[in-house]
Design a protein around this motif. Structure first.
Motif, PDB file in Angstrom:
ATOM      1  N   ILE A 324      68.337  74.281  64.136  1.00 59.62           N
ATOM      2  CA  ILE A 324      67.162  75.060  63.077  1.00 59.62           C
ATOM      3  C   ILE A 324      67.948  74.943  61.887  1.00 59.62           C
ATOM      4  O   ILE A 324      66.550  75.069  61.126  1.00 59.62           O
ATOM      5  N   SER A 325      68.620  74.525  61.442  1.00 55.63           N
ATOM      6  CA  SER A 325      69.119  74.451  59.864  1.00 55.63           C
ATOM      7  C   SER A 325      68.150  73.418  59.721  1.00 55.63           C
ATOM      8  O   SER A 325      68.296  72.988  58.531  1.00 55.63           O
ATOM      9  N   ARG A 326      68.881  72.141  60.596  1.00 55.57           N
ATOM     10  CA  ARG A 326      68.331  70.687  59.750  1.00 55.57           C
ATOM     11  C   ARG A 326      67.230  70.403  60.170  1.00 55.57           C
ATOM     12  O   ARG A 326      67.029  69.108  59.749  1.00 55.57           O
ATOM     13  N   CYS A 327      65.674  71.193  61.291  1.00 52.06           N
ATOM     14  CA  CYS A 327      65.022  69.808  61.463  1.00 52.06           C
ATOM     15  C   CYS A 327      63.466  71.389  61.235  1.00 52.06           C
ATOM     16  O   CYS A 327      62.432  70.966  61.628  1.00 52.06           O
ATOM     17  N   SER A 328      63.863  72.544  61.975  1.00 54.07           N
ATOM     18  CA  SER A 328      62.833  73.496  61.392  1.00 54.07           C
ATOM     19  C   SER A 328      61.910  73.790  60.440  1.00 54.07           C
ATOM     20  O   SER A 328      60.692  74.273  60.511  1.00 54.07           O
ATOM     21  N   MET A 329      62.225  72.916  59.148  1.00 57.05           N
ATOM     22  CA  MET A 329      61.612  73.507  58.328  1.00 57.05           C
ATOM     23  C   MET A 329      60.247  72.537  58.269  1.00 57.05           C
ATOM     24  O   MET A 329      58.873  72.964  57.267  1.00 57.05           O
ATOM     25  N   CYS A 330      60.767  71.781  58.443  1.00 55.20           N
ATOM     26  CA  CYS A 330      59.487  70.521  59.259  1.00 55.20           C
ATOM     27  C   CYS A 330      58.865  70.638  60.789  1.00 55.20           C
ATOM     28  O   CYS A 330      57.197  71.158  60.931  1.00 55.20           O
ATOM     29  N   HIS A 331      59.490  70.827  61.652  1.00 51.75           N
ATOM     30  CA  HIS A 331      59.435  70.883  63.162  1.00 51.75           C
ATOM     31  C   HIS A 331      59.204  72.787  63.007  1.00 51.75           C
ATOM     32  O   HIS A 331      60.465  73.206  64.221  1.00 51.75           O
ATOM     33  N   ALA A 332      58.154  74.023  62.609  1.00 51.54           N
ATOM     34  CA  ALA A 332      57.584  74.919  62.618  1.00 51.54           C
ATOM     35  C   ALA A 332      56.655  75.291  63.196  1.00 51.54           C
ATOM     36  O   ALA A 332      55.774  74.539  63.065  1.00 51.54           O
ATOM     37  N   ALA A 333      55.970  76.162  63.613  1.00 55.83           N
ATOM     38  CA  ALA A 333      54.815  76.618  63.554  1.00 55.83           C
ATOM     39  C   ALA A 333      53.932  76.420  62.688  1.00 55.83           C
ATOM     40  O   ALA A 333      53.031  76.238  62.376  1.00 55.83           O
TER      41      ALA A 333
END
Length: 396
Positions: A324-333
């Motif tokens: 979540i800290s490294r990837c979710s800024m792009c891979h999010a709804a």
């Protein structure tokens, strides 16, 4: 500009690039095939080096090739050039839209070399110009007297370029840069050598002069280079979709192997079309090259990631925190990264269930390669990659 608009600009330019590349490659392969299959026989018009009969679409075609040029030109002459120009222009535009506009994501990797965006773009664009100049000088030197010797030196030049790019840019950017360099060389061969030489011959004919056959020989040599470089450049342009091709330690060596594979495959078809037999050994070489590429990719990313050990267990909460800290800024709804309108490839990593569901892609992108995060823009650490390696390797 709105990210949604940029997304569709990217899609439209990529579509145009693929369509024009199909047209260019198709016409190139056809004429190489035609040239190789021409047969010299009695009764041909003066100056004709050979002819071939072909059937397609319910019709018959009689093709002839003049050694230099016909005595007189027909009223209408078809030039094959816009396919190559449109392919290069759309490809460069795509390079600007995706890699230059998103240089911090796709072109720069601080772990490889720290550089500002403007410098990365300048080096990328400048290397296309310098690369063409070096290649052109090689072709105008005495090396051109031997196709084989020139090809070997040209191969060494491209491998050296791949090595340099791998130590300047991200893995993704390096592979794309080699492809852009080869594409530039191919298009410049058409624009600066092949078409101008043909125009000189046409001008001589119109002026009543005897054309110099050297112009045709030079154009044919450059066309031959384009023919042998076609398959490698297609591989390089597709590589950005496959992390273990660009995001591993020996990506520049993979480039070298793929150039050889493409050359031997083209040699098979060129030899077969010319009636010189079918050198089946080329497929053995290509298959061995494919195996070597997989083995090279298995070496993993630039910084080795430890494999899971027997009996090792990982607290999923720690894994979830890393992803979540490294990837979710792009891979999010709703991605929060500027310029990204939707999660790339529809992959979301913002919930525990989504993270578990995408364990295999996470292993491919962040453990077996360092493709993600792009350019390590979020600063994932080696320890965090080891954690992901242990989690994805323990059967979950």
């Amino acid at each position: 500009m709105d990210p949604l608009v940029w997304e569709w600009i990217n899609f439209a330019v990529r579509w145009l690039h693929v369509v024009t590349a199909i047209a260019w490659i198709g016409s190139s392969f056809y004429f190489i095939h035609l040239d190789a299959s021409l047969t010299k026989r009695e009764g041909l018009p003066a100056g004709v080096s050979g002819d071939a009969w072909q059937v397609h679409g319910g019709g018959f075609y009689h093709m002839m090739k003049y050694t230099v040029a016909p005595v007189a030109l027909p009223e209408k002459l078809t030039w094959f050039k816009w396919e190559s120009y449109a392919t290069w222009m759309s490809g460069f535009f795509l390079l600007c839209v995706l890699y230059y506009r998103g240089a911090d994501l796709f072109l720069i990797d601080p772990a490889v070399m720290e550089m500002p965006v403007w410098a990365a773009i300048a080096v990328s664009a400048g290397s296309l110009v310098v690369g063409w100049y070096v290649y052109d000088r090689l072709c105008r030197s005495s090396l051109a007297d031997s196709d084989l010797r020139l090809a070997l030196v040209g191969f060494a030049f491209l491998v050296a370029a791949a090595f340099v790019f791998a130590h300047l840019f991200s893995g993704r950017g390096a592979m794309l840069q080699v492809g852009a360099l080869i594409g530039t060389i191919m298009a410049a061969n058409v624009f600066l050598v092949i078409i101008p030489n043909q125009k000189i011959v046409v001008g001589d004919l119109l002026a009543g002069r005897t054309p110099d056959p050297a112009y045709g020989r030079t154009a044919k040599q450059r066309s031959l280079h384009n023919n042998y470089l076609t398959l490698p450049v297609v591989f390089l342009m597709l590589s950005n979709h496959y992390p273990t091709s660009f995001g591993t330690r020996y990506n520049w060596v993979i480039v070298a192997v793929v150039i050889v594979m493409g050359a031997v495959i083209r040699h098979f078809f060129n030899s077969r079309h010319a009636g010189r037999g079918s050198p089946w050994w080329t497929w053995a070489v290509a298959a061995a090259g494919g195996g070597l590429v997989v083995w090279l990719a298995s070496a993993g990313p630039r910084e080795a990631v430890a494999s899971a050990t027997a009996g090792s267990t990982v607290d999923f909460a720690a894994v979830e925190e890393v992803v979540i800290s490294r990837c979710s800024m792009c891979h999010a709804a709703t991605p929060v990264w500027d310029g990204i309108a939707a999660p790339p490839r529809g992959v979301r990593l913002d919930t525990a269930d989504e993270i578990r569901r995408h364990a295999d892609p996470i292993r491919l992108q962040a453990v077996l390669s360092d493709a993600m995060p792009p350019g390590n823009i979020t600063g994932i650490t080696a320890d965090e990659r080891r954690l992901l390696s242990m989690w994805t390797g323990q059967g979950r």
